[in-house]
Design a protein around this motif. Structure first.
Motif, PDB file in Angstrom:
ATOM      1  N   SER D 171       0.826  -1.201   0.000  1.00  0.00           N
ATOM      2  CA  SER D 171       0.000   0.000   0.000  1.00  0.00           C
ATOM      3  C   SER D 171       0.861   1.252   0.000  1.00  0.00           C
ATOM      4  O   SER D 171       0.362   2.344   0.196  1.00  0.00           O
ATOM      5  N   SER D 172       2.160   1.096  -0.202  1.00  0.00           N
ATOM      6  CA  SER D 172       3.034   2.267  -0.188  1.00  0.00           C
ATOM      7  C   SER D 172       3.909   2.278  -1.432  1.00  0.00           C
ATOM      8  O   SER D 172       4.621   1.314  -1.727  1.00  0.00           O
ATOM      9  N   ASP D 173       3.849   3.362  -2.164  1.00  0.00           N
ATOM     10  CA  ASP D 173       4.666   3.482  -3.359  1.00  0.00           C
ATOM     11  C   ASP D 173       6.136   3.600  -2.989  1.00  0.00           C
ATOM     12  O   ASP D 173       7.012   3.133  -3.701  1.00  0.00           O
ATOM     13  N   TYR D 174       6.363   4.216  -1.854  1.00  0.00           N
ATOM     14  CA  TYR D 174       7.713   4.367  -1.316  1.00  0.00           C
ATOM     15  C   TYR D 174       8.368   2.996  -1.193  1.00  0.00           C
ATOM     16  O   TYR D 174       9.482   2.760  -1.662  1.00  0.00           O
ATOM     17  N   SER D 175       7.642   2.075  -0.577  1.00  0.00           N
ATOM     18  CA  SER D 175       8.166   0.739  -0.351  1.00  0.00           C
ATOM     19  C   SER D 175       8.407   0.013  -1.676  1.00  0.00           C
ATOM     20  O   SER D 175       9.450  -0.619  -1.872  1.00  0.00           O
ATOM     21  N   GLN D 202      -0.391  -1.831   4.879  1.00  0.00           N
ATOM     22  CA  GLN D 202      -0.357  -1.029   6.095  1.00  0.00           C
ATOM     23  C   GLN D 202      -1.513  -1.412   7.009  1.00  0.00           C
ATOM     24  O   GLN D 202      -2.575  -1.800   6.544  1.00  0.00           O
ATOM     25  N   LYS D 203      -1.281  -1.303   8.309  1.00  0.00           N
ATOM     26  CA  LYS D 203      -2.293  -1.627   9.324  1.00  0.00           C
ATOM     27  C   LYS D 203      -2.406  -3.125   9.574  1.00  0.00           C
ATOM     28  O   LYS D 203      -3.183  -3.553  10.415  1.00  0.00           O
ATOM     29  N   ASP D 204      -1.690  -3.949   8.814  1.00  0.00           N
ATOM     30  CA  ASP D 204      -1.667  -5.376   9.141  1.00  0.00           C
ATOM     31  C   ASP D 204      -0.981  -5.540  10.493  1.00  0.00           C
ATOM     32  O   ASP D 204      -0.109  -4.739  10.857  1.00  0.00           O
ATOM     33  N   THR D 205      -1.381  -6.559  11.229  1.00  0.00           N
ATOM     34  CA  THR D 205      -0.722  -6.799  12.509  1.00  0.00           C
ATOM     35  C   THR D 205      -0.190  -8.216  12.628  1.00  0.00           C
ATOM     36  O   THR D 205       0.672  -8.487  13.438  1.00  0.00           O
ATOM     37  N   ASP D 206      -0.741  -9.132  11.831  1.00  0.00           N
ATOM     38  CA  ASP D 206      -0.323 -10.517  11.967  1.00  0.00           C
ATOM     39  C   ASP D 206       0.545 -10.906  10.785  1.00  0.00           C
ATOM     40  O   ASP D 206       0.071 -10.990   9.661  1.00  0.00           O
ATOM     41  N   PHE D 207       1.849 -11.085  11.037  1.00  0.00           N
ATOM     42  CA  PHE D 207       2.768 -11.390   9.945  1.00  0.00           C
ATOM     43  C   PHE D 207       3.333 -12.796  10.070  1.00  0.00           C
ATOM     44  O   PHE D 207       4.238 -13.176   9.359  1.00  0.00           O
ATOM     45  N   ARG D 208       2.833 -13.569  11.032  1.00  0.00           N
ATOM     46  CA  ARG D 208       3.458 -14.862  11.323  1.00  0.00           C
ATOM     47  C   ARG D 208       3.436 -15.789  10.105  1.00  0.00           C
ATOM     48  O   ARG D 208       4.423 -16.444   9.794  1.00  0.00           O
ATOM     49  N   THR D 209       2.277 -15.812   9.430  1.00  0.00           N
ATOM     50  CA  THR D 209       2.165 -16.703   8.278  1.00  0.00           C
ATOM     51  C   THR D 209       3.057 -16.232   7.135  1.00  0.00           C
ATOM     52  O   THR D 209       3.744 -17.034   6.499  1.00  0.00           O
ATOM     53  N   LEU D 210       3.080 -14.922   6.909  1.00  0.00           N
ATOM     54  CA  LEU D 210       3.930 -14.356   5.858  1.00  0.00           C
ATOM     55  C   LEU D 210       5.403 -14.681   6.141  1.00  0.00           C
ATOM     56  O   LEU D 210       6.143 -15.141   5.268  1.00  0.00           O
ATOM     57  N   ILE D 222      17.182  -9.909   4.718  1.00  0.00           N
ATOM     58  CA  ILE D 222      15.845  -9.557   4.244  1.00  0.00           C
ATOM     59  C   ILE D 222      15.727  -8.043   4.121  1.00  0.00           C
ATOM     60  O   ILE D 222      16.002  -7.309   5.079  1.00  0.00           O
ATOM     61  N   PHE D 223      15.376  -7.595   2.927  1.00  0.00           N
ATOM     62  CA  PHE D 223      15.166  -6.168   2.706  1.00  0.00           C
ATOM     63  C   PHE D 223      13.698  -5.855   2.986  1.00  0.00           C
ATOM     64  O   PHE D 223      12.803  -6.439   2.384  1.00  0.00           O
ATOM     65  N   LEU D 224      13.474  -4.945   3.913  1.00  0.00           N
ATOM     66  CA  LEU D 224      12.119  -4.661   4.388  1.00  0.00           C
ATOM     67  C   LEU D 224      11.873  -3.155   4.334  1.00  0.00           C
ATOM     68  O   LEU D 224      11.982  -2.441   5.332  1.00  0.00           O
ATOM     69  N   PRO D 225      11.600  -2.621   3.142  1.00  0.00           N
ATOM     70  CA  PRO D 225      11.439  -1.172   3.039  1.00  0.00           C
ATOM     71  C   PRO D 225      10.033  -0.728   3.428  1.00  0.00           C
ATOM     72  O   PRO D 225       9.215  -0.417   2.583  1.00  0.00           O
ATOM     73  N   GLY D 226       9.726  -0.708   4.735  1.00  0.00           N
ATOM     74  CA  GLY D 226       8.392  -0.330   5.172  1.00  0.00           C
ATOM     75  C   GLY D 226       8.453   0.823   6.163  1.00  0.00           C
ATOM     76  O   GLY D 226       9.483   1.476   6.312  1.00  0.00           O
ATOM     77  N   TYR D 227       7.327   1.065   6.803  1.00  0.00           N
ATOM     78  CA  TYR D 227       7.272   2.073   7.854  1.00  0.00           C
ATOM     79  C   TYR D 227       7.359   1.410   9.222  1.00  0.00           C
ATOM     80  O   TYR D 227       6.976   0.246   9.374  1.00  0.00           O
ATOM     81  N   TYR D 228       7.835   2.167  10.196  1.00  0.00           N
ATOM     82  CA  TYR D 228       8.162   1.564  11.498  1.00  0.00           C
ATOM     83  C   TYR D 228       6.970   0.872  12.153  1.00  0.00           C
ATOM     84  O   TYR D 228       7.142  -0.103  12.874  1.00  0.00           O
ATOM     85  N   GLN D 229       5.733   1.362  11.899  1.00  0.00           N
ATOM     86  CA  GLN D 229       4.569   0.760  12.550  1.00  0.00           C
ATOM     87  C   GLN D 229       4.509  -0.737  12.285  1.00  0.00           C
ATOM     88  O   GLN D 229       4.272  -1.521  13.198  1.00  0.00           O
ATOM     89  N   GLU D 230       4.695  -1.119  11.003  1.00  0.00           N
ATOM     90  CA  GLU D 230       4.631  -2.539  10.678  1.00  0.00           C
ATOM     91  C   GLU D 230       5.994  -3.198  10.863  1.00  0.00           C
ATOM     92  O   GLU D 230       6.071  -4.347  11.286  1.00  0.00           O
ATOM     93  N   VAL D 231       7.074  -2.436  10.538  1.00  0.00           N
ATOM     94  CA  VAL D 231       8.414  -3.021  10.649  1.00  0.00           C
ATOM     95  C   VAL D 231       8.650  -3.523  12.073  1.00  0.00           C
ATOM     96  O   VAL D 231       9.139  -4.630  12.290  1.00  0.00           O
ATOM     97  N   GLY D 232       8.253  -2.719  13.055  1.00  0.00           N
ATOM     98  CA  GLY D 232       8.451  -3.109  14.453  1.00  0.00           C
ATOM     99  C   GLY D 232       7.802  -4.449  14.740  1.00  0.00           C
ATOM    100  O   GLY D 232       8.420  -5.342  15.338  1.00  0.00           O
TER     101      GLY D 232
END
Lengths: 300, 290, 257, 376
Positions: D171-175, D202-210, D222-232
């Motif tokens: 959901s981010s063009d930046y990413s 963005q706004k996802d909270t469950d990344f375990r399956t991914l 792993i390259f993870l170009p996201g925002y801190y909310q999800e990166v954390g």
């Protein structure tokens, strides 16, 4: 079996565990949706916000040094009380104005909490304090389950059984069922339906509050808008299982959670929400009363 | 004064949106929560036309073709969504339309041709105040004239009593769909005009919140009243800008004020400011005399 | 006798385990005036709902002039010539009296939605004709003075009359009246029974009615069907019905007491 | 009654709009930043940095005048940004506009500034498109492409990792932009990228399956170009399921909340590129940090430094402009050469993008550690 096939089953099993866990959260929120709908036929859009309020109550309690086993009931109590107040202030006066004004009021309440929360607490996500050291249990070679996941699944089951007992085997439960079946007749039979409706809101919001704390621990983050998406998903879960039916809400939640994780696991994250909404629309068209629902006809 | 001119223009776009949603929600009584989705379809198809294949004709002609494309695309989406969904009632329909408009938005986010999550840039500025208000007039005339004929009465009869309407031979599904398709079509026109005046559109500008704001406009004015929809649209378009001028603190609490307004309106006048009545000048003058 | 215009052939309606109507046979002939009676919950309104397409019979067939209409939608059945009123009056409450009638005249209109938008000539002439016809009909029901009232502001008896007028405005060959005298005083009931007979002759239609008021039924109807617990227990002229022991036992007997 | 109220409101509106006109003697500048809404922290920090710069500028003034900054909130929304830019131009008649943070917000305001020929300088929008909107658009930060390149170099050369997976925020063009460039550069250097697309919203909270899916492919970075909310959350959940390889990302990671969200286990052994490090030993930087701490009580982040530099570049251009008008000002901005800012040496290229170095930071429990500086 080749290694690839073996891993397919490991993956499947892991996704199922993740899905059941996520589905349990949906189920807890869906319980409240379903109970409120069952009793006053209102889709309480603001229900997701009770979940958010529960999560924040837990957040502040635990940060304030209150241990989890006290914080948890407080986080159920606070949204419950707020829900009762909201019902008295906003929903009760327009109960007879029809369903659409009620739905719009619910939207208003939902927005109020979201934006009030943003202004007062800030929009950025807060990290939920760590309450215990997480343990990971490995089941075989490539499947694992965490202590939090176990807690979530067990709590959901216990709360669901409690609710089922409450509704089916207690006096107040009988009154709830009577009110849901025919409010006016129940009043004639001496049931204080206002009290029963308040009680239903209280129980429903408490369940959402419980889900809020569990999510805080599980995902480690709370924010004012957190209720929006899970609220919608829980609604889908409630409709999927058959709105107004308590085991239906849990079944719907679990099915939705599992389907979402399978979509993410074997397909793409992007399609997850589209699939959820797709399921909703499909169920509304094919069997609007949900998996466990029975057919009713409008009286002419 | 460019700023005021633009606010006036925005009012025009929201008048089209509110009047068209009013046809679906207020007249036909079909509770749709997905208007922003049709708005988005109009905006994106209109913008795509203007960016990828504008015709070598004067801008105002292109504008009309673009609005036509936006309107027709949104109508087609209206048919596709309406046929399955309009069998549902009340709150179920609301949720289903909400679901569809979110799916539309998610699809746009995943379409890189139209900018995806970055937004759609470089849209020509074809729309100005004059053209927008010409469309406002077209929309209002179209819908108010429709309501005076038998098709319009049939649409209203669905709101009044669907079973009775069927019993006198009105194909309620057909008229629901008619209202839904015309309403979504004009939302599409509003989308194209929006693209041609903002010159930049972004999927988040069409999220669920906007469906609710448009709904709020028609509820404020009174479901079922065209003049009410117009006034509701004007008030709610200007309100955030007035709040902005009133200073930072008030502006910050804008959404909270909105939601309280919504709740209080439902408590105080669930039928909106004007109810189902139309406001006209003679009635106003008459009231003053008495 | 000629073929019936409506023939309900062994129709059954089940709701879950409950059999609301059980293998009912019913015929209505041209210009007929037929009554259905029976105690509360006997399944009378369910029969109406099946005939008008609101319910689809679980079994059996409903034949309108040699055509099976079991699965037709209610509006289509209305267009085929069956029109009805409702037990608990369903008017378009927020519309004017005349608009209630004009809506029912909807089927006769042929102009397109576009011509109403551009206010074409065909639109104007058709609307004028429709309004005139509506006023004529209102005159019959003595409602022309109240044509601009909102339907919800009419007194109860007039609402009943308006609903019948609306049903007639669709131009039916068979009119179904669901307890037309409910809530009326004896005077109004008398007027109504005269009106029903007169309507049948004036509009040359058949009428099938459900009624609890025995006086009215016996007075007006030429044939009567008696239902009890969804089953047909008797059928005949008013005289035959009054003397039928089964009917007396199930229904009249309790009332005479 | 209601009609009257509406009428009076309508008449009142222009009055309010024209009423508050500022002192004409000052140089008026506008700023459009998210002061409320989901990305408010970025906006608030940027404005803090700018206010510090403003204080410094007004010690001496420019051309004998003081500079005034009118800050408009855009709530992080495109439409609000467009309205704010419009208001600044036509109500406040500003010489130039600074803003915004999120590229979608800047892009929404850009056509308006361009057609009114008002210079618009973004201190923090890294999307390539921004400066393509017209010659009145410039930026004082580097672009997404450059960040992607920096992290590819860092992963391959400094961390010596050869087999990467990319997880994109769809959901981010930046990413998406960062991911694209990283993939290209990392492959060009000789690394391999797992072909499968891994993505979230963005706004996802469950990344375990991914994350489980990613883990199974056994990448060493792993390259993870996201925002801190999800990166954390991703970092935390990744460590929980036993993923030990380093995660790397871009400036979207930058936030004090990252540590809290990722937890002690999650934060270790990860790196990201940024505009600025408060640990930079450069005396100019240290001076800025000291002033910032004195004013706000906390260390400045990248957004504060970028905001500060943005306004300082603007002030510099105001001084150099041949005369005090928008056209001359834009010419001066575009010809910025070797301006020494706290985020590095700023030179605007032909496309009015800043060419300057990036810093790579390592995330640790104690805070970010400055790893290295990578120049273009």
């Amino acid at each position: 079996m080749s290694e690839d096939q073996l891993y397919f089953f490991y993956d499947l099993f892991q996704y199922l565990i993740n899905g059941i866990c996520q589905g349990s959260i949906y189920a807890l929120i869906a319980l409240g949706y379903t109970m409120v709908y069952g009793i006053i036929k209102l889709i309480n859009f603001a229900h997701g916000e009770f979940y958010m309020i529960g999560a924040f109550t837990g957040y502040f309690c635990i940060r304030g040094g209150i241990p989890l086993y006290f914080a948890f009931p407080i986080a159920m109590l606070v949204p419950g009380i707020i829900a009762v107040l909201i019902e008295k202030i906003a929903y009760k006066p327009i109960r007879h104005a029809g369903r659409i004004p009620a739905l719009i009021t619910a939207l208003g309440v939902s927005f109020f909490f979201q934006y009030f929360g943003q202004n007062v607490l800030g929009a950025d996500p807060k990290a939920f304090p760590e309450v215990y050291e997480e343990t990971i249990y490995n089941l075989g070679e490539a499947v694992s389950i965490s202590s939090t996941q176990i807690i979530i699944i067990v709590t959901t089951l216990v709360l669901m059984l409690f609710l089922r007992w409450l509704v089916m085997s207690t006096k107040v439960g009988k009154a709830m069922r009577a009110t849901s079946f025919n409010k006016d007749a129940s009043e004639l039979m001496g049931i204080d339906t206002d009290k029963i409706i308040s009680f239903t809101f209280f129980i429903g919001a408490s369940m959402a509050g419980a889900a809020g704390v569990l999510v805080g621990i599980y995902y480690n983050t709370v924010e004012p808008m957190m209720g929006l998406i899970p609220g919608l998903k829980a609604f889908i879960a409630a409709v999927l299982g058959g709105i107004g039916i308590i085991p239906g809400a849990v079944l719907g939640g679990l099915v939705l959670g599992v389907v979402e994780n399978l979509v993410v696991g074997f397909w793409e994250s992007t399609y997850r929400d589209a699939v959820s909404f797709g399921i909703l629309i499909l169920i509304l068209l094919v069997k609007p009363t949900g998996i466990l629902g029975t057919k009713t006809k409008e009286k002419v | 004064m460019e700023y005021l001119a633009h606010l006036t223009l925005n009012c025009g776009i929201f008048i089209i949106l509110a009047v068209s949603l009013n046809l679906i929600n207020g007249m036909a009584g079909q509770f749709s929560l997905g208007h922003a989705g049709f708005w988005a379809i109009g905006a994106y198809t209109g913008a795509a036309f203007s960016v990828f294949s504008p015709l070598p004709i004067p801008d105002w002609m292109n504008l009309f073709i673009g609005c036509g494309i936006g309107g027709i695309s949104a109508s087609i989406a209206g048919i596709l969504i309406g046929i399955p969904c309009l069998r549902l009632r009340g709150d179920y329909l609301a949720i289903a339309t909400l679901g569809f408009s979110e799916i539309i938005r998610l699809l746009i986010v995943n379409m890189d041709v139209v900018g995806g999550p970055r937004g759609f840039t470089n849209i020509p500025k074809w729309a100005n105040l004059g053209w927008v208000y010409l469309w406002v007039v077209i929309t209002i005339l179209f819908i108010s004239n429709l309501m005076k004929g038998t098709h319009g009465r049939a649409i209203i009869s669905i709101r009044e009593d669907e079973i009775a309407a069927e019993s006198i031979g009105i194909n309620t599904f057909k008229y629901k769909l008619m209202a839904f398709v015309i309403g979504s079509g004009f939302a599409g026109v509003a989308g194209a005009l929006f693209a041609y005046s903002q010159q930049f559109i972004h999927p988040n500008g069409f999220n669920f919140l906007w469906s609710v704001i448009i709904l709020l406009m028609i509820i404020l004015g009174g479901l079922g009243s065209i003049t009410g929809a117009v006034i509701g649209a004007v008030i709610l378009t200007l309100l955030p800008e007035v709040l902005r001028l009133m200073g930072e603190t008030i502006s910050q609490w804008r959404m909270v004020i909105y939601s309280l307004l919504l709740i209080m309106l439902m408590l105080w006048r669930p039928q909106g400011l004007f109810g189902k009545k139309e406001l006209n000048l003679s009635a106003l003058l008459g009231r003053k005399k008495s | 006798m000629s073929a019936p215009i409506l023939h309900a052939n062994n129709i059954t309606m089940k709701f879950g385990g409950l059999v609301a109507v059980d293998q009912l046979n019913l015929k209505v002939f041209k210009n007929d005036l037929v009554g259905i009676i029976g105690p509360n919950g006997a399944g009378k309104t369910t029969v109406f709902n099946m005939i008008t397409g609101i319910y689809t019979p679980s079994d059996g067939e409903i034949i309108l002039e040699k055509r099976n209409i079991n699965t037709e939608r209610p509006y289509a059945i209305s267009q085929l010539g069956i029109s009805r009123t409702f037990q608990n009056i369903r008017l378009f409450k927020d519309l004017s009296v005349i608009d209630n009638i004009r809506l029912a005249g909807h089927q006769g209109l042929t102009y397109s939605a576009m011509s109403s938008i551009i206010r074409s000539k065909s639109f104007k002439t058709a609307e004028k004709k429709l309004t005139e016809e509506a006023i004529d009909l209102l005159k019959i029901f003595k409602l022309e003075n109240k044509k601009d009232f909102l339907a919800k502001n009419l007194p109860y008896g007039e609402q009943r009359r308006l609903e019948i007028a609306r049903a007639l405005a669709t131009g039916p060959q068979l009119l179904l009246l669901d307890e037309p005298a409910a809530g009326m005083n004896p005077n109004e009931t008398n007027e109504l029974s005269e009106l029903i007979g007169w309507l049948r002759d004036y509009f040359k239609i058949a009428i099938l009615l459900i009624e609890h008021d025995m006086g009215l039924v016996m007075n007006v109807c030429e044939r009567i069907y008696v239902l009890d617990y969804g089953k047909l227990i008797a059928h005949g002229t008013p005289g035959e019905i009054q003397n039928n022991p089964k009917v007396i036992e199930a229904y009249l007997g309790t009332e005479v007491d | 009654m209601t009609f009257k109220t509406i009428l009076s409101l309508l008449f009142l509106l222009p009055h309010i709009a024209f009423g508050a006109k500022a002192d004409a003697k000052d140089i008026m500048l506008g700023a459009v930043f998210p002061m409320t809404g989901p990305i408010a922290t970025y906006g608030q920090e940027s404005v803090n940095g700018m206010k510090l710069a403003l204080k410094r500028i007004n010690l001496k003034g420019i051309r004998g005048k003081k500079v005034q900054l009118i800050v408009e909130d855009n709530k992080g929304e495109p439409v609000e940004s467009a309205n704010a830019v419009r208001k600044l131009i036509s109500v406040d008649d500003v010489y130039a506009i600074l803003g915004s943070v999120a590229s979608s917000n800047t892009l929404a305001g850009a056509p308006i500034a361009q057609s009114a020929k008002v210079p618009m300088l973004t201190p923090a929008s890294t999307n390539e498109e921004v400066t393509k909107m017209g010659k009145y658009l410039s930026r004082t930060c580097f672009t997404d492409a450059f960040q992607g390149e920096v992290m590819a170099k860092f992963a391959y050369n400094s961390l010596n990792k050869k087999h990467a997976a990319i997880i994109v925020d769809l959901s981010s063009d930046y990413s998406k932009g960062l991911a694209r460039i990283f993939k290209k550069r990392f492959k060009a250097m000789g690394g391999t990228i797992i072909p499968q697309d891994f993505s979230y919203n963005q706004k996802d909270t469950d990344f375990r399956t991914l994350l489980r899916k990613v883990k199974r492919k056994k990448p060493d970075i792993i390259f993870l170009p996201g925002y801190y909310q999800e990166v954390g959350l991703i970092l935390k959940q990744a460590r929980q399921i036993g993923m030990v390889m380093p995660f790397i990302g871009g400036d979207g990671w930058h936030s004090d909340s990252l540590l809290k969200l990722a937890g002690k286990k999650g934060i270790k052994n990860n790196y990201y590129s940024s505009h600025f490090s408060p640990d930079d030993t450069d005396p100019a930087v240290q001076n800025f940090v000291k002033e910032y701490v004195a004013a706000y009580g906390s260390k400045p982040g990248a957004m504060a430094a970028l905001g500060y530099d943005g306004l300082m570049v603007m002030a510099d251009a105001l001084k150099r402009a041949t005369s005090l008008n928008r056209e001359a000002l834009q010419k001066a901005i575009a010809s910025t050469q070797n301006f020494k800012g706290v985020t590095g040496m700023i030179t605007l290229d032909k496309m009015r993008n800043a060419r300057k170095g990036a810093v790579v930071l390592e995330t640790t429990e104690q805070g970010n550690i400055f790893k290295e500086k990578i120049s273009p």
